[in-house]
Design an enzyme around this catalytic site. Structure first.
Site: not given
Ligand code: NVA
Ligand code: CP
Length: 311
Positions: A109, A266, A136, A294, A139, A227
């Site tokens: 990540r 998500c 992502h 997930r 997800q 989101d």
């Molecule tokens: N769009 C959000 C998703 C978090 C899982 C982010 O990138 O922060």
């Molecule tokens: N949806 C998701 O990826 O959650 P986290 O950021 O908690 O991993």
């Protein structure tokens, strides 16, 4: 993406529909066997170690990978971006090759998608995208699994996205092209999806429409998805909030969708910002199944990375 004999999972756009379908089917089958004697056959990571690199915070991604890897018979090793200072302490090329000598797969990540691609280019083991600023994919595999559990096959159905055009939306666009469903996207014009993303969807023959009217997007849709208004790495918090307020998923907006539409997010959610309590806590909300999936969808991904999907 298959690089030589290596199977990276970086973006849904790199896959053919039937491969994504086989990953989803594998995840569903493993889910059904979980905690039964038949789960023995799913120990496809027996004796393997998977590194999980987190440059950004996570609850779901970390836990679902850790538990999933353990269920499949493997072990995970979590390292934070701070510890390894990826791309700063040494060249990404060196980190990727060294880690490949210890681990059998690497999940990452990090915000910078180009860095992820660079890492995968040098890695000698499969690399999985656990979220970048650009996409992502894990997800949206879980999201499609959740849609299909509740609503049946997604092909030909209509999914509506309302809110910011972010990483999760990009993976929805990729999925729409590969799994042949309609995607309607409502965003403020100032936060519209990148023209390259929409051009890619059109070139691939995907049924993707964009609008600035959230009611037009959700009209009769089978799922309404949103989101966070401010994703990891985003600035201009106040401006985003002001622009995105009309795109909130509230009872009135959800009512414009199909009577049996589901709500997806998500998570983490910002209650009473992008979604109201009333919607996220309603029977139409599938967010907890989505978070659980997930775990199951990623087992399908891991099995694919090790060429261990058996029909
Ligand atoms: N769009 C959000 C998703 C978090 C899982 C982010 O990138 O922060
Ligand atoms: N949806 C998701 O990826 O959650 P986290 O950021 O908690 O991993």
């Amino acid at each position: 993406m298959t690089q030589g004999s290596l199977r990276h999972f970086l973006d849904l756009s790199e896959f053919q529909g039937p491969t994504l379908r086989s990953i989803l089917d594998a995840g569903k089958a493993i889910k059904t066997r979980r905690r039964t004697p038949a789960a023995k056959q799913d120990r496809v990571l027996d004796g393997k170690a998977v590194v999980l690199i987190f440059e950004q915070p996570s609850l779901r991604t970390r836990m679902s990978f850790e538990v999933g890897i353990r269920d499949l018979g493997g072990e995970s090793i979590m390292v934070t971006g701070k510890e390894i200072e990826l791309g700063e302490r040494e060249a990404i090329k060196d980190t990727a090759r060294v880690m490949s000598r210890y681990a059998d797969a690497i999940m990452i990540r990090m915000l910078d998608h180009a860095k992820l691609v660079e890492f995968a280019k040098w890695a000698e083991v499969p690399v999985i995208n656990g979220l970048t600023k650009t996409s992502h994919p894990c997800q949206v595999m879980a999201d499609v699994m959740t849609f299909e559990e509740r609503k049946g096959p997604i092909t030909g159905r209509t999914v509506a996205w309302t809110g910011d055009s972010n990483n999760v939306l990009a993976s929805w666009v990729h999925a729409s092209a590969r799994l042949d469903f309609n995607l309607r996207i409502a965003t403020p014009p100032e936060l519209a999806p990148k023209p390259e993303l929409i051009a890619w969807a059109k070139k691939e023959g995907a049924s993707v429409e964009t609008t600035s009217d959230p009611f037009a997007a959700v009209d009769g849709a089978d799922a309404v998805v949103t989101d966070a208004w401010v994703s990891m790495g985003d600035g201009e918090k106040e401006r985003r909030h002001n622009l995105l307020q009309p795109y909130q998923v509230n009872a009135k907006l959800l009512k414009a969708a199909h009577r049996d539409a589901i709500f997806l997010h998500c998570l983490p959610a910002h209650r009473n910002e992008e979604v109201t309590d009333e919607v996220i806590d309603s029977p139409q909300s599938a967010v907890l199944d989505e978070a659980e999936n997930r775990l199951h969808a990623q087992k399908g991904v891991l099995a694919w990375c090790f060429d261990a999907i058996r029909a």
